[in-house]
Design a protein around this motif. Sequence first.
Motif, PDB file in Angstrom:
ATOM      1  N   GLU A   2     -12.914   0.484   9.878  1.00 43.46           N
ATOM      2  CA  GLU A   2     -13.125  -0.393  11.024  1.00 43.46           C
ATOM      3  C   GLU A   2     -14.497  -0.204  11.669  1.00 43.46           C
ATOM      4  O   GLU A   2     -15.034   0.908  11.709  1.00 43.46           O
ATOM      5  CB  GLU A   2     -12.039  -0.154  12.072  1.00 43.46           C
ATOM      6  CG  GLU A   2     -10.664  -0.668  11.664  1.00 43.46           C
ATOM      7  CD  GLU A   2     -10.640  -2.168  11.438  1.00 43.46           C
ATOM      8  OE1 GLU A   2     -11.268  -2.910  12.226  1.00 43.46           O
ATOM      9  OE2 GLU A   2     -10.015  -2.611  10.454  1.00 43.46           O
ATOM     10  N   VAL A  21     -17.289   0.075  14.627  1.00 43.83           N
ATOM     11  CA  VAL A  21     -17.335   0.802  15.894  1.00 43.83           C
ATOM     12  C   VAL A  21     -18.517   0.274  16.708  1.00 43.83           C
ATOM     13  O   VAL A  21     -19.656   0.278  16.230  1.00 43.83           O
ATOM     14  CB  VAL A  21     -17.509   2.318  15.665  1.00 43.83           C
ATOM     15  CG1 VAL A  21     -17.599   3.051  17.002  1.00 43.83           C
ATOM     16  CG2 VAL A  21     -16.363   2.873  14.819  1.00 43.83           C
ATOM     17  N   PRO A  78     -11.352  -3.452  18.233  1.00 41.53           N
ATOM     18  CA  PRO A  78     -10.492  -2.448  18.857  1.00 41.53           C
ATOM     19  C   PRO A  78     -11.210  -1.170  19.290  1.00 41.53           C
ATOM     20  O   PRO A  78     -10.751  -0.497  20.223  1.00 41.53           O
ATOM     21  CB  PRO A  78      -9.452  -2.143  17.777  1.00 41.53           C
ATOM     22  CG  PRO A  78     -10.088  -2.535  16.489  1.00 41.53           C
ATOM     23  CD  PRO A  78     -11.010  -3.665  16.809  1.00 41.53           C
ATOM     24  N   THR A  79     -12.324  -0.829  18.640  1.00 40.70           N
ATOM     25  CA  THR A  79     -12.997   0.430  18.946  1.00 40.70           C
ATOM     26  C   THR A  79     -14.336   0.165  19.618  1.00 40.70           C
ATOM     27  O   THR A  79     -15.324  -0.205  18.969  1.00 40.70           O
ATOM     28  CB  THR A  79     -13.203   1.267  17.675  1.00 40.70           C
ATOM     29  OG1 THR A  79     -11.949   1.438  17.004  1.00 40.70           O
ATOM     30  CG2 THR A  79     -13.774   2.629  18.022  1.00 40.70           C
ATOM     31  N   GLY A  90     -16.876   2.037  22.450  1.00 36.95           N
ATOM     32  CA  GLY A  90     -17.122   3.254  23.211  1.00 36.95           C
ATOM     33  C   GLY A  90     -18.464   3.215  23.905  1.00 36.95           C
ATOM     34  O   GLY A  90     -19.165   2.200  23.892  1.00 36.95           O
ATOM     35  N   CYS A 118     -18.756   8.056  15.809  1.00 39.31           N
ATOM     36  CA  CYS A 118     -18.184   7.268  14.712  1.00 39.31           C
ATOM     37  C   CYS A 118     -17.198   8.108  13.900  1.00 39.31           C
ATOM     38  O   CYS A 118     -16.146   7.609  13.466  1.00 39.31           O
ATOM     39  CB  CYS A 118     -19.295   6.723  13.814  1.00 39.31           C
ATOM     40  SG  CYS A 118     -20.249   5.390  14.566  1.00 39.31           S
ATOM     41  N   ALA A 164     -13.994   8.292  15.705  1.00 40.93           N
ATOM     42  CA  ALA A 164     -13.275   7.015  15.669  1.00 40.93           C
ATOM     43  C   ALA A 164     -12.654   6.734  14.314  1.00 40.93           C
ATOM     44  O   ALA A 164     -11.965   5.723  14.145  1.00 40.93           O
ATOM     45  CB  ALA A 164     -14.225   5.884  16.045  1.00 40.93           C
ATOM     46  N   SER A 196     -14.428   6.320  11.475  1.00 36.92           N
ATOM     47  CA  SER A 196     -15.353   5.555  10.637  1.00 36.92           C
ATOM     48  C   SER A 196     -16.683   6.293  10.552  1.00 36.92           C
ATOM     49  O   SER A 196     -17.685   5.887  11.151  1.00 36.92           O
ATOM     50  CB  SER A 196     -15.568   4.155  11.221  1.00 36.92           C
ATOM     51  OG  SER A 196     -14.369   3.410  11.216  1.00 36.92           O
TER      52      SER A 196
END
Length: 407
Positions: free
Chosen positions: A61, A63, A80-81, A83, A95, A98, A100
């Motif tokens: 996904e 980031v 969805p991610t 930050g 990353c 997260a 990824s």
Amino acid sequence: MFDALERLPASEMHARHQAVRRLLAETVPAAGGLLVFSRLALYYLTGSWANGVLWLPLSSEAVLLCRKGRERAGLESPLPTIGSFRSFGDIAPLCREAGSPLSPTCAAEQAGLPWNLANLLVSRLPDTVFVAGDAALAMAQAYKSEWELAKMRLCGERHDRGLTELLPARIRPGMTEREIAGHCWDAFFELGHQGQLRMGSYGEEIFLGHIAAGDSANYPSVFNGPVGLRGAHPALPFAGYAGTVWKPGGLLTIDNGFALEGYSTDKTQVYFAGKSAGLPDLARRGHDLCMAVQQAVAERLVPGAIPSELYALALSMAENAGLSEGFMGLGGNQVRFLGHGIGLAIDGWPVLAKGFDAPLAAGMTLALEPKFGIPGVGMVGVENTFEVTPAGGACLTGQSYDIICTG
């Protein structure tokens, strides 16, 4: 407490991510993902005019990390991610946390960072090898989804209405370029123009477009287009000059963009302060050539067409008409292309020029701009925005291409 003005559909975002991943794998197979920095590309991939960096890996996904505005990005983007970060040195650990992690070789949007920040990025990520990923981004943005095309079609309709219906009733010979620019601005704003046009090439800017009366259209230009203009001032060589008057019996060339919900169309309309019979013969011949070139190329805007071949066709038509001198600009203003991709930026990929040999695809949008400059008189010609379809180019900016005469 707040609702987004618009939220990018998740399906639209995922389709864009997949397109960039596929093209990245084709163009830079060593890279495990793409780091994106420019606001324009961040908007394309997230739906938010984010201030930060996006990591788009090939197999996990994306980031988005924001320097500022994380809350706004959360409202506008389905990602969805999302930050926050303060330093390029934070990118790798964030990353990784997260799920990824950065790959050993990362593609980077190199046009999205100035030299000083690129050097800083490299110093903060010493274990990462960087390669250029700009081509994948440009090619992905060239293709427009139905969601994007709906915006561009509406944009084109309003652009055409502004230049062919509203503006002719508001301008007259004796007005200065600046006065005409003001009327154009007012008409466009009434139609919903968002006020901001965007360029993708480094250092390029644009404001409203070109308002050029008479031989101003051949004034030396720094803009990468055939139409010259004096502009408002050397510090802002766009819009119109307060000291140049549109005179009776003179041409007026308006080459500008219209922007709506992020997307732009490009169009040129030529006006003549007099009756059609009073047009100089070379202006009539030049404009007829430009309309014929636009028609011939538009008919060939089909999937599989080769941009460089369309450009060569235009040059051959100008040569056969005996009008090569002045075609696509006079002297130093002459450009070596016929048109360009358009969408979120005015200057998109591909370009109809020599060396662009990748075939067109359905859903691409291009501005065709055959122009003809006449020394001491001005510039005639057309520009319109087209959608590539199996039946040929579908014009998004109207169906009337001739010079509007005020007499």
